[in-house]
Design an enzyme around this catalytic site. Structure first.
Site, PDB file in Angstrom:
ATOM      1  N   TYR A  26       5.836   3.198  -7.042  1.00 22.45           N
ATOM      2  CA  TYR A  26       4.534   3.546  -7.620  1.00 22.45           C
ATOM      3  C   TYR A  26       4.543   5.025  -7.993  1.00 22.45           C
ATOM      4  CZ  TYR A  26      -0.484   4.216  -8.108  1.00 22.45           C
ATOM      5  OH  TYR A  26      -1.723   4.530  -8.607  1.00 22.45           O
TER       6      TYR A  26
ATOM      7  N   ASP B 110      -7.007  15.935  -8.345  1.00 25.71           N
ATOM      8  CA  ASP B 110      -6.877  14.675  -9.098  1.00 25.71           C
ATOM      9  C   ASP B 110      -8.210  14.343  -9.777  1.00 25.71           C
ATOM     10  OD1 ASP B 110      -6.036  12.174  -9.953  1.00 25.71           O
ATOM     11  OD2 ASP B 110      -6.321  11.227  -7.984  1.00 25.71           O
TER      12      ASP B 110
ATOM     13  N   ASP C  93      -4.917   6.666 -14.864  1.00 22.31           N
ATOM     14  CA  ASP C  93      -6.313   7.116 -14.717  1.00 22.31           C
ATOM     15  C   ASP C  93      -7.249   6.284 -15.614  1.00 22.31           C
ATOM     16  OD1 ASP C  93      -5.540   8.942 -12.830  1.00 22.31           O
ATOM     17  OD2 ASP C  93      -5.527  10.649 -14.175  1.00 22.31           O
TER      18      ASP C  93
ATOM     19  N   HIS D 296      -1.955   1.095 -14.495  1.00 18.37           N
ATOM     20  CA  HIS D 296      -3.348   0.661 -14.302  1.00 18.37           C
ATOM     21  C   HIS D 296      -4.300   1.641 -14.962  1.00 18.37           C
ATOM     22  CE1 HIS D 296      -3.999   3.432 -10.877  1.00 18.37           C
ATOM     23  NE2 HIS D 296      -2.875   2.984 -10.355  1.00 18.37           N
TER      24      HIS D 296
ATOM     25  N   ARG E 111      -8.040  -1.475 -12.984  1.00 19.65           N
ATOM     26  CA  ARG E 111      -8.557  -1.013 -11.693  1.00 19.65           C
ATOM     27  C   ARG E 111     -10.064  -0.880 -11.818  1.00 19.65           C
ATOM     28  NH1 ARG E 111      -7.152   4.754  -8.680  1.00 19.65           N
ATOM     29  NH2 ARG E 111      -9.305   5.395  -8.362  1.00 19.65           N
TER      30      ARG E 111
ATOM     31  N   ASN F 100      -4.487  -0.817  -2.200  1.00 16.59           N
ATOM     32  CA  ASN F 100      -4.154   0.605  -2.126  1.00 16.59           C
ATOM     33  C   ASN F 100      -4.300   1.078  -0.678  1.00 16.59           C
ATOM     34  OD1 ASN F 100      -3.985   3.368  -2.382  1.00 16.59           O
ATOM     35  ND2 ASN F 100      -5.839   3.599  -3.624  1.00 16.59           N
TER      36      ASN F 100
HETATM   37  C1  LIG Z   1      -4.153   5.532  -6.090  1.00 12.71           C
HETATM   38  C2  LIG Z   1      -4.646   6.841  -6.598  1.00 12.71           C
HETATM   39  O1  LIG Z   1      -5.344   6.629  -7.799  1.00 12.71           O
HETATM   40  C3  LIG Z   1      -3.477   7.768  -6.929  1.00 12.71           C
HETATM   41  O2  LIG Z   1      -3.649   8.587  -7.842  1.00 12.71           O
HETATM   42  O3  LIG Z   1      -2.463   7.696  -6.253  1.00 12.71           O
HETATM   43  C4  LIG Z   1      -5.546   7.610  -5.580  1.00 12.71           C
HETATM   44  C5  LIG Z   1      -4.894   7.846  -4.243  1.00 12.71           C
HETATM   45  C6  LIG Z   1      -5.554   8.899  -3.374  1.00 12.71           C
HETATM   46  O4  LIG Z   1      -6.117   9.883  -3.912  1.00 12.71           O
HETATM   47  O5  LIG Z   1      -5.464   8.790  -2.163  1.00 12.71           O
HETATM   48  C7  LIG Z   1      -6.888   6.875  -5.469  1.00 12.71           C
HETATM   49  O6  LIG Z   1      -7.768   7.172  -6.263  1.00 12.71           O
HETATM   50  O7  LIG Z   1      -7.016   6.010  -4.592  1.00 12.71           O
HETATM   51 MG   LIG Z   2      -5.084   7.967  -9.274  1.00 12.15          MG
END
Ligand SMILES: C[C@](O)(C(=O)O)[C@H](CC(=O)O)C(=O)O
Ligand SMILES: [Mg+2]
Length: 299
Positions: free
Chosen positions: A48, A62, A91, A116, A161, A213
């Site tokens: 992943y 993020d 995203d 996704h 997602r 997840n």
């Molecule tokens: C899965 C996820 O989109 C990611 O970017 O890895 C994140 C993981 C995280 O920030 O813990 C998510 O939004 O869950």
């Molecule tokens: Mg993410």
């Protein structure tokens, strides 16, 4: 040596085959190309590539600051180092439906096996944080339809997602999951499910594979592979776990360096030079140039 020997189209075909078998596929998150090789060596089924890791790697939160070019570029670097299929986090798809279409084709060209696209509004945030907002159903559906129409390899996995569970509850998540499947999603990633029963409810609602997840310090309990298999989950990701482990180890090593002035006490925790070279297939490069690999490493 050098790169994966399996062409991207073949990785995608194999991924589809494995998904169709109904087994649970484990996709730890690779934080760089080298860690993707480690994931393969350890016998996992896929890699992943997390948006959270990609942003953190650049020193960014993020929140949708990374660009398609950055994401596809890193995705290509990681995907090419493993024979495993790599699924990447796109995203919200990097814009309007036409941008989403371009995203899909760019990710196909980068050698990814799938991606996704989520239904958050921009600026997005980690799915396990409070204060998220999601787009309306029509907008979410258009993103996925654009993605499905754009792909040229029918085996490229387009996963929808939905982040709606944390905003409007489980029933809304189920409704949305169904709509996203109707729009052409090959799989559903129900974000921030709280319990195994919630995964089971999504499983019962759609006929396509579902993803769990297992990110740490979030809203989901950390279920085991056996527990997730038991409720019919098809793919499980640990998106940020290896980065968290590596950064935790790095932080402790720097503390030791500050306190002791050397890292001798940490040698046992380090990846040995010999193991690194083994992972890199260093010895195989000898076939190209006898002069490169002409030494022994003492254990
Ligand atoms: C899965 C996820 O989109 C990611 O970017 O890895 C994140 C993981 C995280 O920030 O813990 C998510 O939004 O869950
Ligand atoms: Mg993410």
């Amino acid at each position: 040596m050098l790169y994966s020997h399996i062409p991207a189209a073949e990785k995608r075909r194999l991924l589809r085959e494995r998904l169709a078998s109904g087994e649970l596929l484990r996709f730890p998150g690779a934080f760089n190309p080298l860690s993707a090789r480690l994931i393969e060596r350890k016998g996992f089924e896929g890699v992943y590539i997390s948006g959270a890791v990609l942003s953190a790697d650049l020193g960014l939160p993020d929140i949708g600051l990374t660009t398609l070019t950055e994401v596809a570029g890193r995705g290509q670097q990681i995907a090419r180092m493993t024979d495993l299929p790599a699924i990447i986090d796109a995203d919200t798809g990097f814009g309007e439906p036409m941008n989403v279409a371009r995203t899909i084709q760019t990710l196909e060209d980068a050698g990814l096996a799938g991606t996704h696209i989520e239904d958050q509004v921009n600026p997005k945030r980690c799915g396990h944080l409070d204060g998220k907002a999601v787009v309306d159903q029509n907008t979410a559906v258009k993103r996925i339809r654009a993605a499905a129409d754009a792909r040229r390899d029918p085996n490229f996995l387009i996963m929808a997602r939905t982040d709606i569970r944390a905003v409007e509850g489980l029933d809304a998540a189920i409704d949305r999951a169904k709509a996203l499947v109707d729009a052409g999603a090959d799989a559903i990633f129900p974000e921030a499910m709280r319990t195994l029963e919630e995964f089971a409810a999504v499983r019962a609602a759609v006929d396509v594979p579902i993803l769990a997840n297992m990110t740490e310090f979030g809203k989901s309990e950390l279920f085991s592979v056996d527990q997730l298999r038991g409720v019919g989950v098809n793919i499980v990701i640990w998106p940020v776990s290896l980065l968290r482990m590596a950064m935790g180890a790095a932080s402790r090593a720097l503390d030791t360096l500050n306190e002791e002035g050397h890292l001798t006490s940490k040698l046992g925790e380090m990846q040995h030079r010999a193991d690194l070279y083994d992972l890199l297939d260093y010895e195989d490069y000898n076939h190209f140039d006898q002069g490169v690999f002409n030494f022994e490493i003492a254990r």
